[in-house]
Design a protein around this motif. Structure first.
Motif, PDB file in Angstrom:
ATOM      1  N   SER A   1      -8.180   6.140   2.817  1.00 28.57           N
ATOM      2  CA  SER A   1      -8.939   5.087   3.496  1.00 28.57           C
ATOM      3  C   SER A   1      -8.265   3.731   3.325  1.00 28.57           C
ATOM      4  CB  SER A   1     -10.371   5.038   2.963  1.00 28.57           C
ATOM      5  OG  SER A   1     -10.382   4.792   1.558  1.00 28.57           O
ATOM      6  N   GLU A   2      -7.662   3.482   2.144  1.00 28.26           N
ATOM      7  CA  GLU A   2      -6.999   2.203   1.902  1.00 28.26           C
ATOM      8  C   GLU A   2      -5.766   2.052   2.779  1.00 28.26           C
ATOM      9  OE1 GLU A   2      -7.793   4.370  -0.420  1.00 28.26           O
ATOM     10  OE2 GLU A   2      -9.317   3.392  -1.668  1.00 28.26           O
ATOM     11  N   ARG A   3      -4.988   3.108   2.885  1.00 26.60           N
ATOM     12  CA  ARG A   3      -3.795   3.042   3.723  1.00 26.60           C
ATOM     13  C   ARG A   3      -4.171   2.963   5.204  1.00 26.60           C
ATOM     14  NH1 ARG A   3       0.359   7.302   0.660  1.00 26.60           N
ATOM     15  NH2 ARG A   3       0.854   5.896  -1.081  1.00 26.60           N
TER      16      ARG A   3
ATOM     17  N   SER B   1      -6.814   1.595   6.406  1.00 24.72           N
ATOM     18  CA  SER B   1      -7.289   0.229   6.618  1.00 24.72           C
ATOM     19  C   SER B   1      -6.119  -0.736   6.777  1.00 24.72           C
ATOM     20  CB  SER B   1      -8.165  -0.200   5.446  1.00 24.72           C
ATOM     21  OG  SER B   1      -8.558  -1.545   5.573  1.00 24.72           O
TER      22      SER B   1
ATOM     23  N   MET C   1       0.822  -1.202   0.000  1.00 24.45           N
ATOM     24  CA  MET C   1       0.000   0.000   0.000  1.00 24.45           C
ATOM     25  C   MET C   1       0.862   1.261   0.000  1.00 24.45           C
ATOM     26  SD  MET C   1      -3.241   0.538  -0.204  1.00 24.45           S
ATOM     27  CE  MET C   1      -3.831  -1.091   0.312  1.00 24.45           C
TER      28      MET C   1
END
Length: 222
Positions: A152-154, A156, A107
């Motif tokens: 949001s991906e990082r 998570s 990520m």
């Protein structure tokens, strides 16, 4: 592996009382043969003998290895006059931690120069053990989670790794080291002289599974 072969089964609890042994790399090497590990991520000052109260547990009726490992960590830090930290780990969670670290590393593989500089600063702030080559993994994640503008991906990926790391770490017993989460990871600072990374680190069981070196290549060595 030789000890496991000699006794014909996995080792219930292993204690490493040398400095700087509570690392995710060491955990990964021992996981195939050991159920529970007690070790310190810090330098262990030689100022007095360790309190070995946990030995009394071995003379009692059966005590589960999980409980024993936590008792050992607590016993080794009890009444110690200066800073020290020992942690107990459930090595059955090692594979999950490796996968979560691999996801985290992926990520963060494509970073801007400003993002790289931010992660380097966070790394420097999480050098809880005074070692230029190692950062406290839990502290680093805690600082990373607080950064502004985190996608949001990082976020998570960070939270998932934090959750699994908590499952691996049964107990952190410490005097001083207020920010320590008990487990370190190789994270050299910029400017520290390092031998060829590919010659040894990529051969470890940990890096073969987690690809942490890819993250270091992106953040530290480029």
């Amino acid at each position: 592996d030789r000890a496991r072969a000699k006794i014909g089964r996995r080792i219930d609890v292993m204690l490493l009382n040398s400095c700087l042994m509570a690392t995710i790399e060491v955990v990964s090497e021992l996981a195939p043969s050991v159920d529970y590990l007690v070790a310190s991520a810090a330098r262990i000052p030689v100022v007095q003998p360790f309190q070995l109260d946990f030995l009394a547990d071995l003379g009692r009726s059966y005590i589960a290895p999980r409980e024993l490992s936590m008792n050992i960590a607590a016993s080794l830090t009890r009444d110690f006059p200066i800073g020290i930290v020992f942690s107990a780990f459930d090595l059955s969670k090692t594979g999950e931690v490796q996968l979560a670290i691999k996801k985290f590393a992926k990520m963060y593989s494509n970073l801007t120069d400003s993002e790289k500089e931010l992660l380097r600063r966070l790394c420097a702030q999480s050098k809880d053990y005074g070692d230029a080559f190692r950062a406290d993994l839990g502290h680093f994640l805690k600082l990373t989670k607080k950064t502004a503008g985190l996608s949001s991906e990082r976020r998570s990926a960070v939270m998932n790794l934090q959750r699994i790391l908590e499952a691996l770490t049964l107990k952190v017993s410490k005097r001083g080291y207020k920010d320590s989460q008990g487990l370190s990871i190789w994270f050299p600072e910029i400017g520290v002289e390092i031998d060829d990374l590919g010659s040894w680190y990529r051969k470890t069981k940990f890096d073969q599974n987690a690809r942490w070196s890819d993250f270091l290549d992106a953040v530290v060595f480029r």
